[in-house]
Design an enzyme around this catalytic site. Structure first.
Site, PDB file in Angstrom:
ATOM      1  N   ASP A  21       0.870  -1.172   0.000  1.00 49.44           N
ATOM      2  CA  ASP A  21       0.000   0.000   0.000  1.00 49.44           C
ATOM      3  C   ASP A  21       0.909   1.224   0.000  1.00 49.44           C
ATOM      4  O   ASP A  21       1.897   1.261   0.740  1.00 49.44           O
ATOM      5  CB  ASP A  21      -0.855  -0.026   1.285  1.00 49.44           C
ATOM      6  N   CYS A  45      -5.545   6.472 -17.494  1.00 49.34           N
ATOM      7  CA  CYS A  45      -5.967   6.073 -18.842  1.00 49.34           C
ATOM      8  C   CYS A  45      -7.480   6.275 -18.950  1.00 49.34           C
ATOM      9  O   CYS A  45      -8.209   5.417 -19.421  1.00 49.34           O
ATOM     10  CB  CYS A  45      -5.557   4.646 -19.174  1.00 49.34           C
ATOM     11  N   ASP A  93       0.844   6.558 -11.469  1.00 53.71           N
ATOM     12  CA  ASP A  93      -0.107   6.080 -12.476  1.00 53.71           C
ATOM     13  C   ASP A  93      -1.350   5.643 -11.704  1.00 53.71           C
ATOM     14  O   ASP A  93      -1.405   4.540 -11.161  1.00 53.71           O
ATOM     15  CB  ASP A  93       0.535   4.912 -13.238  1.00 53.71           C
TER      16      ASP A  93
END
Ligand code: SF4
Length: 297
Positions: free
Chosen positions: A20, A88, A35
């Protein structure tokens, strides 16, 4: 996975850590790529089931998670370092909105526009990269480069970075900057602080003359005057230093006038001797002497 991709490409500098992000105990880094987990709407062409498995509400929930993780990723960036946020997805709530909210909170980060490195069709006015399938058949995506800067400078004594302080309360709005800014003064006006060959503009300007500082600060302390408080203490230059600079500047520039600069020129203690010394040197060359900032009375 990241590890499999790195192996496939022969990249050996990647050491994957599976944990984590809140538990990550590594050192702070100069470059951090975050990301973010996202709804994936930018690759819906490849994952058509998204149409049925995701809803608008998912994006809103994800935005909250993305913001929280981005704030944590920012703690891993060294002063002067770079943080890249990418997704994305093409949903503004998960992209622009997350970054704008982050920037409101973290004023030590600024956008480093992608316009320098990406085709202009992909970069918006804020410097974000946004890709859509209608350009070169790309997947939809988003990224922004954020630079952590000024913090190190703000930690230097006497350097004030306005963005790190609340304009009304004057209290710091980020950690790690001083509560109070201590003013710093040059105690002696050394000759080497002044140019011997000042720049001469190509156009005719209002103060078209050699300008030489003779004193900094003002002994009068009029109550309405900010300058006399800001530029304390009073510091004088010697007549010899002033004359040397005047003659060197005249020789280098060709000006036909000299101005003596200070907050209150007539308060220079030895003004009579200074002006008569300069007049004797300038009069034969027909060079005028100007004394701006005179205090009447
Ligand atoms: S004489 Fe001029 S510069 Fe000096 S304190 Fe008064 S207003 Fe300010």
């Amino acid at each position: 996975t990241l590890f499999a991709n790195a192996q496939r490409l022969g990249i050996k500098i990647i050491a994957p850590v599976l944990c984590d992000i809140h538990d990550f105990k590594g050192p702070r880094c100069h470059r951090v790529l975050f990301d973010a987990p996202c709804s994936g709407w930018g690759v819906v062409g490849k994952n058509s089931d998204l149409r049925w498995s995701k809803s608008k509400k998912d994006s809103l929930n994800l935005a909250e998670t993305q913001g929280r993780l981005l704030r944590h990723a920012a703690t891993l960036v060294n002063p002067g370092g770079v943080l890249v946020y990418s997704t994305c997805t093409i949903i503004r709530d998960e992209n622009d909105q997350v970054v704008e909210e982050f920037l409101l909170e973290r004023r030590d980060f600024t956008i480093d526009s992608a316009a320098k490195t990406f085709p202009k069709e992909l970069v918006n006015e804020r410097g974000f990269v946004k890709t859509y399938p209608d350009f070169e058949n790309l997947d939809g995506g988003f990224c922004v480069r954020l630079k952590k800067r000024l913090l190190r400078l703000a930690q230097v004594e006497s350097v004030y970075v306005p963005g790190f302080y609340d304009a009304e309360t004057r209290k710091p709005v980020i950690d790690g900057v001083p509560e109070k800014i201590i003013a710093r003064h040059t105690l002696k006006l050394q000759p080497e602080y002044y140019p011997s060959r000042p720049i001469v503009p190509l156009t005719e300007i209002t103060h078209d003359r050699v300008t030489v500082e003779i004193m900094r600060g003002c002994p009068q302390r009029c109550r309405f005057c900010q300058a006399s408080r800001i530029y304390r203490p009073v510091r004088l230059r010697s007549i010899d230093d002033i004359k040397k600079q005047v003659m060197a500047n005249l020789k280098a520039t060709g000006h036909d006038e000299v101005g003596l600069l200070s907050l209150s020129t007539s308060d220079y203690p030895d003004i009579d001797r200074l002006t008569s010394t300069l007049v004797m040197a300038l009069e034969p060359k027909k060079i005028a002497l100007s004394l701006p900032s005179l205090r009447p009375g």
